[in-house]
Design a protein around this motif. Structure first.
Motif, PDB file in Angstrom:
ATOM      1  N   ASN A   1      77.560  45.152   6.582  1.00 44.05           N
ATOM      2  CA  ASN A   1      77.545  45.613   7.967  1.00 44.05           C
ATOM      3  C   ASN A   1      77.152  47.080   8.061  1.00 44.05           C
ATOM      4  OD1 ASN A   1      78.233  43.175   8.913  1.00 44.05           O
ATOM      5  ND2 ASN A   1      80.242  43.744   9.726  1.00 44.05           N
TER       6      ASN A   1
ATOM      7  N   ARG B   1      75.302  43.091  11.832  1.00 48.75           N
ATOM      8  CA  ARG B   1      76.646  42.611  11.487  1.00 48.75           C
ATOM      9  C   ARG B   1      76.560  41.142  11.076  1.00 48.75           C
ATOM     10  NH1 ARG B   1      78.195  42.886  17.314  1.00 48.75           N
ATOM     11  NH2 ARG B   1      77.483  40.902  18.167  1.00 48.75           N
TER      12      ARG B   1
ATOM     13  N   ARG C   1      73.258  44.191  16.100  1.00 46.77           N
ATOM     14  CA  ARG C   1      74.401  44.498  16.964  1.00 46.77           C
ATOM     15  C   ARG C   1      73.960  44.570  18.408  1.00 46.77           C
ATOM     16  NH1 ARG C   1      79.151  46.045  14.475  1.00 46.77           N
ATOM     17  NH2 ARG C   1      78.888  46.537  12.276  1.00 46.77           N
TER      18      ARG C   1
END
Lengths: 321, 259
Positions: B243, B248, B259
């Motif tokens: 991440n 992510r 994201r």
């Protein structure tokens, strides 16, 4: 056959065949020339041609470098240094003079010693170095080093001595006695035979050292064996016939181009045969058929070999080393 | 990790890997079980390749030991080691004029005699590898003339022909299209399940590894996290490693998204 028949005294091919079959020749002098000069010279050409070509092939595979040849390890230059020290060093450092009769043998001994000193240096250094390419560079450096010592010697030596050294540098296939020839051939033959068990690991080496190891090859041992074999073959040939240029570099490429393969099981025999043929042809050209003059073998090998390789490369555009 | 000693094929003891100037990972105590497909996953430069190079004796460990079978890897002769594991590297082969059939036959070199003559067994093993990787039509071509994907499959076929209990692959799907990528994973899975081979591969295929691999080795922060894909997703390890402010991990689809 043709190679034997050519020379400053011309012997018809049919007579050569008769002579080889053990029949009497029409002139007694021809028989003498045939058995004492022509045949030994042809055998020398065959031995030197195959030996140098094989060394070149081994070097190119070991270093995975198409520019490699028997001379890259500096062994040829080492032999040159030995001879230079013998011929010119005597004048520079004072000391003994050598009479004509022993000169031949002295040159052979000096060249062998020179070649082996360089070979030992390379083996010693390669023992301490893991990277194969570094060995190649060290060989080139040792070659440069010895060559520059020779130039310094040459600068300070007398004209006759310089000329004598130059003559050795031209290369000559024709001055070996029967015993010398026997010694040369047996050493080179033993060297060549010891290549047979190397065919398999040499093929693995085509995939790079990491893959070769994974196929079970002990790289360090293979490297040492190849260095020793090529060192001995090159050293001894150079000692006996002088530094014959180009053959060792060119013939492996000719073989790959003609047979379109990298497989050593095919390459090694074809390099043996092509090496012999190419040097025999070069020697025949050097005899300057129809004339009484002989030009140095070294001039011929590059003069006719280089265009041949260039022509083959242009024809085969997909050539991969 | 708990391990059934009898079933382990490879263990490392306090292994530190890297170069004299810097350590890539230290104190690794890893175990690979027989018949498992293991994906080694980590960011670029995390040490996946260094780990494989060390386990295959291409590179010396800084510290610790590697036990292969029941013997320290350093105690194997090179030719015997070749029968324990096969290798597919990411590095390009040096250019040469070898044909595909010559190259795959080289997988058998550790078994052949000094003249490298192939026996019936050798030919059977080669046939098996050819079928498995579907490279038979390429046999008479020069390796150098193949596409990257075909070359990759030929190299895997060579490793299969070597017929070792353990196979290491360094990014085996790097040059493959999506069809061949998934097919390769399927074939590797089949090798572990049907033929009880152990496969350790460094890969960037996180999605496929989560679906197919029995175990993931996550190389991160000079250590290796070991677990089943489910475990490593559940405890957020996969997510933590990759991440960033850009992407992510989505545990439901086992893919990364913006994201």
């Amino acid at each position: 056959m043709l190679n034997i028949s050519l020379g400053s005294v011309r012997i018809p091919v049919s007579e050569v065949i008769d002579g080889l079959l053990g029949q009497d020749l029409s002139k007694e002098t021809w028989k003498h020339i045939l058995f004492n000069y022509r045949i030994p010279k042809s055998i020398t050409a065959i031995i030197a041609g195959t030996g140098l070509s094989l060394s070149g092939l081994l070097m190119q595979t070991l270093f995975r470098n198409p520019m490699a040849g028997p001379s890259v390890l500096g062994i040829t230059s080492g032999a040159g240094l030995g001879v230079a020290l013998l011929i010119m060093g005597a004048g520079v450092f004072g000391g003994f003079a050598i009479d004509g009769l022993n000169l031949n043998i002295s040159i052979i001994i000096a060249a062998t010693l020179g070649a082996f000193v360089v070979l030992l240096a390379i083996l010693f250094l390669s023992y301490r170095i893991k990277n194969t390419l570094s060995i190649l560079i060290i060989g080139l450096m040792l070659g440069a080093l010895t060559t520059s010592i020779v130039s310094i010697l040459a600068y300070f030596s007398k004209a006759e001595e310089l000329q004598q050294y130059m003559f050795w540098g031209f290369g000559s296939l024709g001055h070996l006695s029967k015993n010398e020839l026997l010694l040369l051939s047996s050493i080179v033959l033993v060297g060549m035979l010891s290549i047979v068990p190397l065919l398999k690991p040499l093929n693995s080496l085509l995939l790079g050292e990491n893959y070769a190891q994974n196929m079970g090859v002990n790289i360090k041992r293979l490297k040492n064996i190849v260095l020793i074999i090529t060192g001995i073959i090159t050293g001894i040939i150079t000692a006996f016939v002088g530094p014959i240029a180009f053959i060792g570099l060119a013939v492996p490429h000719i073989a790959r181009l003609v047979f379109n393969t990298s497989n050593h099981k095919i390459l090694v025999p074809s390099v043996v045969i092509l090496g012999a043929i190419v040097l025999l042809i070069c020697d025949s050209i050097a005899q300057l058929p129809l004339s009484e003059k002989v030009i140095p073998i070294n001039a011929v090998t590059s003069l006719f070999g280089a265009p041949l390789v260039i022509w083959l490369l242009i024809r085969n555009k997909n050539y991969r080393f | 990790m708990k391990s059934d000693k009898k079933n382990s094929i490879l263990t490392t003891q306090n292994l530190s890997i890297g170069y004299s100037s810097f350590e890539v990972a230290h104190d690794l105590n890893l175990t690979a079980q027989k018949g498992k497909l293991i994906s080694i996953i980590g960011k670029n430069g995390s040490g996946k390749s260094t780990l494989i190079r060390t386990l295959t004796r291409i590179q010396d460990p800084l510290k610790g030991s590697i036990i292969l079978g029941h013997k320290n890897i350093n105690h194997y002769k090179q030719n015997r080691l070749a029968r324990e594991f096969a290798l597919v590297l990411t590095e390009k082969l040096p250019e040469n004029l070898l044909t595909v059939s010559e190259l795959i036959a080289m997988g058998r070199q550790t078994y052949t005699n000094w003249l490298d003559k192939l026996t019936e067994t050798d030919k059977e093993k080669i046939d098996f590898a050819l079928e498995m990787m579907q490279v038979r039509p390429l046999l008479n071509k020069k390796f150098i003339e193949l596409s990257d994907g075909q070359q990759q499959r030929v190299l895997i076929a060579k490793a299969i022909a070597q017929d070792t209990p353990l196979i290491y692959l360094d990014e085996p799907t790097a040059h493959l299209d999506v069809h061949h990528r998934m097919e390769t994973f399927l074939l590797l899975k089949e090798l572990t399940q049907k033929y009880d081979k152990t496969i350790l591969m460094a890969t960037h295929e996180i999605g496929l590894s989560v679906q197919m691999a029995d175990e993931l080795w996550l190389v991160h922060n000079k250590a290796v996290l070991v677990g089943s894909p489910e475990q490593l997703i559940a405890d957020n390890s996969l997510a933590t490693i990759f991440n960033s402010d850009l992407i992510r991990f989505n545990p439901k689809t086992s893919t990364f998204e913006f994201r």
